[in-house]
Design an enzyme around this catalytic site. Structure first.
Site, PDB file in Angstrom:
ATOM      1  N   HIS A  19      29.020  70.010  31.045  1.00 40.92           N
ATOM      2  CA  HIS A  19      28.485  70.266  29.797  1.00 40.92           C
ATOM      3  C   HIS A  19      28.035  71.602  29.596  1.00 40.92           C
ATOM      4  CE1 HIS A  19      24.616  69.856  31.140  1.00 40.92           C
ATOM      5  NE2 HIS A  19      24.501  70.142  32.361  1.00 40.92           N
ATOM      6  N   CYS A  20      27.976  71.773  28.466  1.00 40.02           N
ATOM      7  CA  CYS A  20      27.558  72.390  28.548  1.00 40.02           C
ATOM      8  C   CYS A  20      26.357  72.323  27.480  1.00 40.02           C
ATOM      9  CB  CYS A  20      28.159  73.507  27.273  1.00 40.02           C
ATOM     10  SG  CYS A  20      28.495  72.497  25.938  1.00 40.02           S
ATOM     11  N   MET A  21      25.623  73.041  26.239  1.00 41.11           N
ATOM     12  CA  MET A  21      24.392  72.414  25.397  1.00 41.11           C
ATOM     13  C   MET A  21      24.188  71.714  24.737  1.00 41.11           C
ATOM     14  SD  MET A  21      23.033  76.146  24.634  1.00 41.11           S
ATOM     15  CE  MET A  21      21.287  76.313  23.930  1.00 41.11           C
ATOM     16  N   THR A  22      25.530  71.068  24.085  1.00 43.75           N
ATOM     17  CA  THR A  22      25.843  69.981  23.377  1.00 43.75           C
ATOM     18  C   THR A  22      26.980  69.318  23.806  1.00 43.75           C
ATOM     19  OG1 THR A  22      26.819  71.738  22.156  1.00 43.75           O
ATOM     20  CG2 THR A  22      24.859  71.555  21.758  1.00 43.75           C
ATOM     21  N   ARG A  23      27.937  70.102  24.623  1.00 46.46           N
ATOM     22  CA  ARG A  23      29.139  69.071  24.918  1.00 46.46           C
ATOM     23  C   ARG A  23      29.797  68.754  25.962  1.00 46.46           C
ATOM     24  NH1 ARG A  23      32.818  73.578  21.926  1.00 46.46           N
ATOM     25  NH2 ARG A  23      31.506  73.978  20.626  1.00 46.46           N
TER      26      ARG A  23
END
Length: 507
Positions: free
Chosen positions: A29-33
């Site tokens: 995951h990244c910041m939002t996904r």
């Protein structure tokens, strides 16, 4: 339902819609996904997935990306990983494995031919090096800003040295983390990449005379670390091919560190240092001498750059400026693109009074838009409609021009970290004329972007055909209006919920 139960329920709802645990090859995951590697893309039930209340949208890239929003994704991902680990290894049952495999292969081949150019793949790799560093940059940046405020106010003098150490420790060693991630991304041994990159920040390099010049610790910064680690990967791969297996454990790491280290000390540090200095000087010159025009162009082009995936090339530039000057003056200008998007969405809301689905999308996505998370509005509103995407860029251009103009007038606005934009950037602002003036200029840029995006969209964002097609009564169900076209890679942030997927409109 407790928070943990809610997050696990979201993960449990997503898993069968992406083909089950057997269809998952990787989870990140990244910041939002939530970013998933899939064995067979055809097993994903896109429409059902988009209809989940927690899912704000999906984006297809090298991974299948499910937009859950900041905070939520970091809590859902561990639950999703646990469900995948607990599930049987066999993939979900399919009516015809051969047919589905062939269909998935065709989809992947089409995407690769359409989007995965060597240049974009290279930029994606560079982004993969720096994106994992963003949470630390944000945390340390906010602490640095808080510490500066306390120092200016004369409060807690016994605490500020500790805060300075906390805020500065990561930046002092960022080259090591860049080296580690670079080697990992380019297929080498991460710790060897970190070891070679550590040379860049080692105080002992001050005793080295390279071609008549005494080196300085940190010379070359993250660019030098990036180059050193890439070189280490190639040296290591060469050693793996030629060194006998019986000697590999001793010879390969020794030669990798020795050869890469010598080249770094007697070449890369000097070259990367000159490049880093040139980047800083050019950024300063650009905003001082051509601030309004440069801001207008940068603010207006950022959304298209995002759609093409070319914004990833800016990540090492931002990081270099932060390492060199303590802040990046480019990010506040580029953040104005999000302001134009917000203004455009508000105009769309007023221009389509009968389209309940799009208006619901805007109402649910605007709070995230104000905080700099642009995907709900990009993929749920402006991009599917077509012309409002262009007028959103106009709003970003005027906002960027406003911030750039004040740079010409002597008030530079910078950010101590990359990642956030919109209102979320306020805690990270830094400048040379005091925090109050810096905040005022950035706020003025946001307001300008909102207003310009609204006006441009309200008066020029809709033709008669577009209004005829979209200003119609829609049902009140919770469908999703997401037109996430394949091959796009937007800035960090979520995408929307309601509404039928509109057809791309002609400009």
């Amino acid at each position: 339902m407790s928070t943990d139960d809610k997050n696990r329920a979201v993960a449990a709802a997503i898993l069968p819609l992406v083909g089950g645990a057997g269809n998952i090859t990787s989870v990140a995951h990244c910041m939002t996904r939530l970013r998933l590697g899939l064995r067979d893309r055809s097993l994903v039930r896109d429409e059902e997935l988009k209809a989940l209340p927690a899912v704000m949208g999906v984006v297809e890239d090298d991974t299948y990306q499910i937009v859950l929003g900041p905070g939520t994704v970091a809590r859902v991902t561990p639950e999703f990983e646990a469900l995948v680990a607990e599930a049987p290894a066999a993939p979900a049952a399919t009516p015809s494995a051969d047919d589905l495999a062939a269909q998935g292969a065709a989809i992947r081949a089409a995407r690769k031919a359409r989007n995965q150019t060597p240049f974009k793949l290279f930029l994606r790799r560079i982004a993969n090096v720096f994106v994992p560093l963003i949470p630390a940059l944000i945390g340390c940046g906010i602490i640095a800003g808080l510490n500066g405020l306390l120092i200016n106010l004369g409060w807690l003098p016994a605490v500020t040295p500790a805060l300075a150490a906390i805020a500065s420790g990561f930046m002092a060693l960022i080259a090591v983390f860049v080296g580690f991630n670079t080697a990992k991304e380019f297929g080498g041994t991460p710790i060897l990449g970190g070891a070679v990159a550590a040379i860049v920040v080692f105080p002992g390099v001050a005793k080295v005379d390279a071609f008549g010049q005494t080196l300085s610790p940190g010379q070359g910064g993250v660019l030098g670390a990036l180059g050193a680690a890439v070189l280490a990967v190639y040296v290591e791969k060469w050693c793996r091919r030629w060194v006998p297996e019986s000697l590999d454990v001793l010879v390969t790491p020794t030669l990798t560190v020795l050869v890469s280290g010598l080249v770094t000390i007697f070449g890369l540090m000097f070259v990367a240092g000159e490049v880093s200095n040139a980047i800083g000087e050019f950024a300063d010159w650009l905003l001082v001498h051509a601030g309004a025009g440069a801001g207008f162009v940068l603010g207006g082009l950022f959304l298209p750059l995002v759609m093409l995936g070319l914004h990833q090339a800016l990540i090492p530039i931002h990081t270099t400026l932060i390492e060199q000057q303590g802040h990046t003056v480019l990010l506040p200008v580029l953040a104005m693109a999000g302001a134009g998007q917000v203004g455009a969405a508000m105009a769309v809301y007023l221009r389509l009074p009968r389209n309940g689905s799009i208006r619901r999308t805007i109402k649910s996505a605007l709070p995230a838009g104000f905080l700099g998370v642009g995907e709900p509005l990009i993929y749920g509103v402006s991009l599917p409609l077509g012309r409002p995407f262009v007028t959103a860029c106009v709003g970003g251009a005027f906002g960027g021009g406003f911030v750039g103009l004040f740079s010409m007038l002597g008030t530079k606005v910078g950010s101590t970290a990359i990642g956030p934009s919109g209102w979320a950037l306020f805690p990270l602002l830094d400048g040379d004329k005091g925090l109050g003036r810096t905040i005022a200029v950035y706020a003025g840029g946001l307001l300008t972007g909102y207003l310009a995006g609204f006006v441009a969209t309200y008066f020029w964002g809709f033709g008669a055909r577009l209004l005829e097609e979209f200003d119609v009564d829609t049902d009140t169900g919770p469908e999703t209006v997401v037109a996430a076209s394949a091959g796009t890679t937007p800035p960090p942030g979520p995408a929307p919920e309601p509404g039928p997927e509109p057809k791309p409109a002609k400009l």
